[in-house]
Scaffold this motif. Structure first.
Motif, PDB file in Angstrom:
ATOM      1  N   LEU A   8       0.830  -1.203   0.000  1.00 49.72           N
ATOM      2  CA  LEU A   8       0.000   0.000   0.000  1.00 49.72           C
ATOM      3  C   LEU A   8       0.866   1.255   0.000  1.00 49.72           C
ATOM      4  CD1 LEU A   8      -2.721   1.491   0.262  1.00 49.72           C
ATOM      5  CD2 LEU A   8      -2.496   1.218   2.738  1.00 49.72           C
ATOM      6  N   VAL A   9       1.858   1.288   0.857  1.00 47.81           N
ATOM      7  CA  VAL A   9       2.743   2.458   0.926  1.00 47.81           C
ATOM      8  C   VAL A   9       3.510   2.623  -0.384  1.00 47.81           C
ATOM      9  CG1 VAL A   9       4.785   3.404   2.088  1.00 47.81           C
ATOM     10  CG2 VAL A   9       2.922   2.434   3.430  1.00 47.81           C
ATOM     11  N   SER A  10       3.951   1.539  -0.974  1.00 51.39           N
ATOM     12  CA  SER A  10       4.681   1.611  -2.252  1.00 51.39           C
ATOM     13  C   SER A  10       3.809   2.218  -3.348  1.00 51.39           C
ATOM     14  CB  SER A  10       5.146   0.220  -2.680  1.00 51.39           C
ATOM     15  OG  SER A  10       6.038  -0.320  -1.745  1.00 51.39           O
ATOM     16  N   PHE A  11       2.567   1.793  -3.420  1.00 49.07           N
ATOM     17  CA  PHE A  11       1.683   2.334  -4.451  1.00 49.07           C
ATOM     18  C   PHE A  11       1.276   3.769  -4.159  1.00 49.07           C
ATOM     19  CE2 PHE A  11       1.149  -2.170  -5.478  1.00 49.07           C
ATOM     20  CZ  PHE A  11       1.470  -2.094  -6.819  1.00 49.07           C
ATOM     21  N   LYS A  61      -5.644  10.461 -13.519  1.00 52.47           N
ATOM     22  CA  LYS A  61      -6.141   9.096 -13.722  1.00 52.47           C
ATOM     23  C   LYS A  61      -5.072   8.075 -13.388  1.00 52.47           C
ATOM     24  CE  LYS A  61      -9.438  10.474 -17.216  1.00 52.47           C
ATOM     25  NZ  LYS A  61      -9.693  10.606 -18.643  1.00 52.47           N
ATOM     26  N   CYS A  62      -3.834   8.358 -13.775  1.00 53.65           N
ATOM     27  CA  CYS A  62      -2.731   7.448 -13.430  1.00 53.65           C
ATOM     28  C   CYS A  62      -2.568   7.357 -11.919  1.00 53.65           C
ATOM     29  CB  CYS A  62      -1.429   7.917 -14.070  1.00 53.65           C
ATOM     30  SG  CYS A  62      -1.371   7.753 -15.859  1.00 53.65           S
ATOM     31  N   ALA A  63      -2.638   8.497 -11.235  1.00 57.35           N
ATOM     32  CA  ALA A  63      -2.525   8.510  -9.775  1.00 57.35           C
ATOM     33  C   ALA A  63      -3.677   7.723  -9.146  1.00 57.35           C
ATOM     34  CB  ALA A  63      -2.522   9.946  -9.259  1.00 57.35           C
ATOM     35  N   PHE A  64      -4.871   7.887  -9.687  1.00 55.06           N
ATOM     36  CA  PHE A  64      -6.030   7.164  -9.167  1.00 55.06           C
ATOM     37  C   PHE A  64      -5.842   5.660  -9.302  1.00 55.06           C
ATOM     38  CE2 PHE A  64     -10.076   5.055 -10.099  1.00 55.06           C
ATOM     39  CZ  PHE A  64     -10.701   5.214  -8.874  1.00 55.06           C
ATOM     40  N   LEU A  67      -3.384   4.435  -6.767  1.00 53.73           N
ATOM     41  CA  LEU A  67      -4.034   4.435  -5.453  1.00 53.73           C
ATOM     42  C   LEU A  67      -4.988   3.255  -5.322  1.00 53.73           C
ATOM     43  CD1 LEU A  67      -4.626   5.908  -2.753  1.00 53.73           C
ATOM     44  CD2 LEU A  67      -6.411   7.147  -3.978  1.00 53.73           C
ATOM     45  N   LEU A  68      -5.785   3.020  -6.350  1.00 50.64           N
ATOM     46  CA  LEU A  68      -6.714   1.899  -6.354  1.00 50.64           C
ATOM     47  C   LEU A  68      -5.969   0.569  -6.236  1.00 50.64           C
ATOM     48  CD1 LEU A  68      -9.696   1.005  -6.701  1.00 50.64           C
ATOM     49  CD2 LEU A  68      -9.236   0.896  -9.151  1.00 50.64           C
ATOM     50  N   THR A  69      -4.850   0.453  -6.941  1.00 42.29           N
ATOM     51  CA  THR A  69      -4.050  -0.763  -6.872  1.00 42.29           C
ATOM     52  C   THR A  69      -3.522  -0.975  -5.462  1.00 42.29           C
ATOM     53  OG1 THR A  69      -3.399  -0.502  -9.182  1.00 42.29           O
ATOM     54  CG2 THR A  69      -2.062  -1.969  -7.844  1.00 42.29           C
ATOM     55  N   GLY A  80      -4.931  -7.238  -6.203  1.00 46.53           N
ATOM     56  CA  GLY A  80      -3.948  -6.160  -6.308  1.00 46.53           C
ATOM     57  C   GLY A  80      -2.810  -6.525  -7.244  1.00 46.53           C
ATOM     58  N   ILE A  81      -2.365  -7.766  -7.199  1.00 49.53           N
ATOM     59  CA  ILE A  81      -1.305  -8.221  -8.096  1.00 49.53           C
ATOM     60  C   ILE A  81      -1.786  -8.188  -9.538  1.00 49.53           C
ATOM     61  CG2 ILE A  81       0.043 -10.254  -8.783  1.00 49.53           C
ATOM     62  CD1 ILE A  81       0.230 -10.927  -5.765  1.00 49.53           C
TER      63      ILE A  81
END
Length: 107
Positions: A8-11, A61-64, A67-69, A80-81
């Motif tokens: 989560l922190v990495s993404f 959109k890329c940031a979203f 974040l979603l991932t 998630g993978i």
């Protein structure tokens, strides 16, 4: 559980620069670059304000999606993978195609 938090922190760390670029450079007088170090956009882009608005939308959109991932990785690691692999393969290609369309509209 620790692996989920690290994911989560990495993404979140991946999403943050995209979001900052979209907010900070939206009203810039310089065109937002898709490729790092691309200095040829000043000569290509005619309507910088419109171009930057659309590029800021693409970056949001890329940031979203990052974040979603990250959230999906923390809740359902397998999903998630799958989304991570999609982001890093098809997602990059789609972002590039959208960028080329934006560049064609404003050139």
């Amino acid at each position: 559980m620790v692996g989920r938090i690290i994911g989560l922190v990495s993404f979140l760390l991946c999403a943050f620069p995209f979001y900052v670029i979209s907010i900070y450079n939206k009203d810039s007088s310089e065109p937002i670059n898709f490729w790092s170090g691309d200095t040829s956009l000043k000569d290509k882009v005619k309507d910088i304000k419109g171009y930057n608005t659309e590029m800021a939308g693409l970056y949001k959109k890329c940031a979203f999606f990052f974040l979603l991932t990250g959230i999906l990785w923390a809740v359902f690691p397998i999903a998630g993978i799958v989304l991570f692999v999609f982001d890093c393969s098809v997602g990059i290609y789609l972002a590039y195609r959208v960028y080329k369309g934006i560049l064609a509209r404003y050139s």
